[in-house]
Write a protein that holds these residues in place. Structure first.
Motif, PDB file in Angstrom:
ATOM      1  N   LEU A   1      13.376 -18.173  15.305  1.00  0.00           N
ATOM      2  CA  LEU A   1      14.552 -17.309  15.435  1.00  0.00           C
ATOM      3  C   LEU A   1      14.160 -15.845  15.629  1.00  0.00           C
ATOM      4  N   ILE A   2      13.068 -15.413  14.994  1.00  0.00           N
ATOM      5  CA  ILE A   2      12.608 -14.034  15.199  1.00  0.00           C
ATOM      6  C   ILE A   2      12.305 -13.806  16.673  1.00  0.00           C
ATOM      7  N   ALA A   3      11.634 -14.787  17.290  1.00  0.00           N
ATOM      8  CA  ALA A   3      11.322 -14.675  18.719  1.00  0.00           C
ATOM      9  C   ALA A   3      12.604 -14.585  19.545  1.00  0.00           C
ATOM     10  N   TRP A   4      13.561 -15.472  19.282  1.00  0.00           N
ATOM     11  CA  TRP A   4      14.796 -15.508  20.077  1.00  0.00           C
ATOM     12  C   TRP A   4      15.735 -14.346  19.755  1.00  0.00           C
ATOM     13  N   ALA A   5      15.491 -13.685  18.612  1.00  0.00           N
ATOM     14  CA  ALA A   5      16.357 -12.559  18.243  1.00  0.00           C
ATOM     15  C   ALA A   5      15.922 -11.245  18.875  1.00  0.00           C
ATOM     16  N   ILE A   6      14.704 -11.197  19.414  1.00  0.00           N
ATOM     17  CA  ILE A   6      14.194  -9.938  19.989  1.00  0.00           C
ATOM     18  C   ILE A   6      15.141  -9.351  21.045  1.00  0.00           C
TER      19      ILE A   6
ATOM     20  N   SER B   1       2.720 -12.578  30.340  1.00  0.00           N
ATOM     21  CA  SER B   1       3.315 -12.748  31.668  1.00  0.00           C
ATOM     22  C   SER B   1       4.715 -13.337  31.642  1.00  0.00           C
ATOM     23  N   GLY B   2       5.070 -14.001  30.538  1.00  0.00           N
ATOM     24  CA  GLY B   2       6.394 -14.604  30.479  1.00  0.00           C
ATOM     25  C   GLY B   2       6.564 -15.421  29.218  1.00  0.00           C
ATOM     26  N   SER B   3       7.823 -15.778  28.911  1.00  0.00           N
ATOM     27  CA  SER B   3       8.121 -16.504  27.690  1.00  0.00           C
ATOM     28  C   SER B   3       9.382 -17.332  27.870  1.00  0.00           C
ATOM     29  N   PRO B   4       9.514 -18.444  27.132  1.00  0.00           N
ATOM     30  CA  PRO B   4      10.788 -19.173  27.139  1.00  0.00           C
ATOM     31  C   PRO B   4      11.937 -18.308  26.634  1.00  0.00           C
TER      32      PRO B   4
ATOM     33  N   GLU C   1       4.544  -6.666  26.140  1.00  0.00           N
ATOM     34  CA  GLU C   1       4.383  -6.823  24.688  1.00  0.00           C
ATOM     35  C   GLU C   1       5.480  -7.682  24.074  1.00  0.00           C
ATOM     36  N   ALA C   2       6.699  -7.533  24.542  1.00  0.00           N
ATOM     37  CA  ALA C   2       7.796  -8.344  24.012  1.00  0.00           C
ATOM     38  C   ALA C   2       7.533  -9.825  24.236  1.00  0.00           C
ATOM     39  N   SER C   3       7.006 -10.160  25.409  1.00  0.00           N
ATOM     40  CA  SER C   3       6.663 -11.549  25.710  1.00  0.00           C
ATOM     41  C   SER C   3       5.552 -12.051  24.795  1.00  0.00           C
ATOM     42  N   THR C   4       4.539 -11.217  24.577  1.00  0.00           N
ATOM     43  CA  THR C   4       3.437 -11.599  23.679  1.00  0.00           C
ATOM     44  C   THR C   4       3.954 -11.925  22.288  1.00  0.00           C
ATOM     45  N   TYR C   5       4.751 -11.023  21.709  1.00  0.00           N
ATOM     46  CA  TYR C   5       5.236 -11.228  20.343  1.00  0.00           C
ATOM     47  C   TYR C   5       6.153 -12.438  20.249  1.00  0.00           C
ATOM     48  N   ALA C   6       7.014 -12.609  21.243  1.00  0.00           N
ATOM     49  CA  ALA C   6       7.916 -13.756  21.233  1.00  0.00           C
ATOM     50  C   ALA C   6       7.126 -15.064  21.250  1.00  0.00           C
ATOM     51  N   ASN C   7       6.111 -15.135  22.097  1.00  0.00           N
ATOM     52  CA  ASN C   7       5.316 -16.357  22.196  1.00  0.00           C
ATOM     53  C   ASN C   7       4.504 -16.608  20.933  1.00  0.00           C
ATOM     54  N   VAL C   8       3.978 -15.548  20.330  1.00  0.00           N
ATOM     55  CA  VAL C   8       3.215 -15.704  19.087  1.00  0.00           C
ATOM     56  C   VAL C   8       4.109 -16.279  17.988  1.00  0.00           C
TER      57      VAL C   8
END
Length: 477
Positions: free
Chosen positions: A356-361, A433-436, A443-450
């Protein structure tokens, strides 16, 4: 037949624990209930010192003209803490808890006095903090041993929950205390543990003083265990080939030692117990992201939302306080729903919280940094108590102290490993490079994926528990 049994006595595995319901157990139970609040208060002092100095060590280094050594104020005590956790829990199976506690408090207070008296010297401060860490952990280990041995089985989860809640509350208060004390003089922090002396008379009356018959401290065993724990901690603090080789060497030495030694403090059968082994694996996987969450949330705040760490802390603190409040009440809830449901639910919420943290960004800083972390911390409130209680029951009560020690060690190691893995991913901008998650590349993509990966890892611990839960509880003592 009687003569044959007498000539082959059963190996002593620890201080005998009376069976629940007997008069002897009831006496020890009453003593433990009076001693537990006192050792917990002293343990709080240790956590306060750890968190407070962890926040202001940079300031101390600058004031003492030695900023290059400031990090040692936290890193060296951290290494000491990783070593002593497993040692103290194991010693609790063999040695007098009263003697252990008084020796630990003496070391704790010695460090406090050295720190205050030598506060103008960076090395005196470092040594003082190492002594405080070594001594201040004893009450925490004694608390867990008291609960696992002398509190009735149905009430243990309540005490474990209180322990977890107090730990989180102490950490929060320690940070606040550090900020306040810096306006006065940080040296006064060293004197706070001296309040422990007021509890010594009551502890002397209520701590069990039994010792395993013929017990000897396995110096070599503890030395090798400490060397392994220290090597692991150092490797994930400073990743070099030297410390990796040290891990392999000390692990090999440990295996050879417990296999060949005549009377090691821990037997090889301990690790071939499938219920204990799988429970430790579940703890390792379940807590893998535990040290990374705060750092990850801080990175999102700094680099995605452009706010400073102080504002991040104010957003994140509500989830930590939620976990603290729930810790005081979770034991009663766990008693009602059972350990199995509690562990499955806890790991489910922990994994879901990270996802949820990832999807809340994309939805802003309040959603990502304040609301979503509450789901993760809600889960942690219901994980510690039942999983520790489950681990303690995979062995006889006489060996529960060693389980407590290895539980602390596994939690410390897995947090360090997780920080090393996920911290490097975030620092190196991996998966940018990208995220679901619908966020911009970078950086936002990196953190979301992590955080997505972290959630999947934690959910895999839930799957492991569901698969093996019958085997774990079938072997329960």
């Amino acid at each position: 037949m009687a003569q044959e049994v007498a000539s082959n006595p059963v190996e002593q595995t620890g201080i005998p624990v009376p069976q629940e319901g007997t008069a002897e157990f009831e006496k020890l139970n009453r003593m433990a209930k009076r001693a537990i609040p006192l050792v917990l208060i002293i343990f709080i002092f240790g956590i306060l010192e750890q968190q407070a100095f962890g926040m202001i060590f940079v300031n101390i280094g600058q004031q003492l003209g030695a900023p290059q050594y400031a990090s040692l104020i936290t890193s060296l005590p951290g290494i000491i803490l990783g070593i002593v956790c497993v040692v103290y829990g194991s010693l609790g199976d063999f040695l007098s808890l009263k003697k252990m506690t008084f020796i630990g408090i003496a070391i704790f207070l010695l460090g406090s006095i050295i720190g205050f008296a030598g506060s103008s010297n960076i090395w005196a401060v470092i040594i003082a903090r190492m002594l405080q860490s070594a001594g201040g952990q004893v009450p925490g280990s004694v608390f867990l041993v008291l609960v696992s041995k002398y509190i009735t089985a149905k009430n243990r989860v309540i005490y474990y929950g209180i322990f977890s809640a107090i730990f989180r509350l102490s950490a929060a208060v320690g940070v606040l205390a550090a900020g306040f004390i810096m306006k006065l003089d940080w040296r006064w922090l060293f004197l706070l543990p001296l309040l422990s002396v007021f509890f010594l008379p009551a502890l002397a009356k209520n701590l069990p003083d039994e010792q395993a018959k013929g017990a000897k401290i396995d110096g070599w065993g503890f030395l090798i265990t400490g060397a392994f724990a220290g090597s692991v901690t150092m490797f994930f603090t400073n990743m070099t080939l030297y410390w990796f080789v040290a891990i392999i060497a000390t692990l090999a030495a440990f295996i050879v030692y417990i296999t060949k030694a005549q009377n090691p403090y821990i037997r090889p059968e301990f690790f071939t117990n499938p219920a204990f082994a799988i429970t430790m694996i579940i703890i390792f996987v379940g807590y893998f992201f535990s040290y990374t969450l705060n750092a990850g949330v801080n990175a999102i705040g700094l680099n995605v939302f452009g706010i400073d760490s102080a504002e991040v802390s104010m957003l994140l603190i509500w989830s930590i306080l939620l976990a603290c409040v729930l810790g005081f009440s979770c034991g009663t809830i766990i008693k009602r729903i059972g350990r199995t449901a509690a562990i499955i639910g806890a790991l489910g919420f922990m994994g879901l919280g990270l996802i949820l943290i990832a999807w809340a960004i994309p939805h802003g800083k309040i959603a990502a940094l304040a609301l979503a972390p509450c789901v993760y911390y809600f889960g942690t409130s219901f994980f510690y108590s039942p999983i520790v209680d489950t681990a303690a029951k995979t062995v006889p009560a006489e060996e529960a102290g060693r389980v407590m020690g290895f539980n602390d060690l596994v939690q410390a190691i897995t947090g360090s490993v997780g920080v090393a893995v996920f911290g490097n991913l975030m620092a190196n901008g991996a998966m940018a490079s990208g995220s679901p998650v619908p966020v911009e590349a970078g950086e936002a993509s990196t953190y979301a994926n992590v955080f997505l990966i972290g959630g999947i890892v934690v959910l895999s611990a839930m799957v492991l528990f569901i698969i093996f839960r019958k085997m774990i509880y079938r072997r329960e003592y």
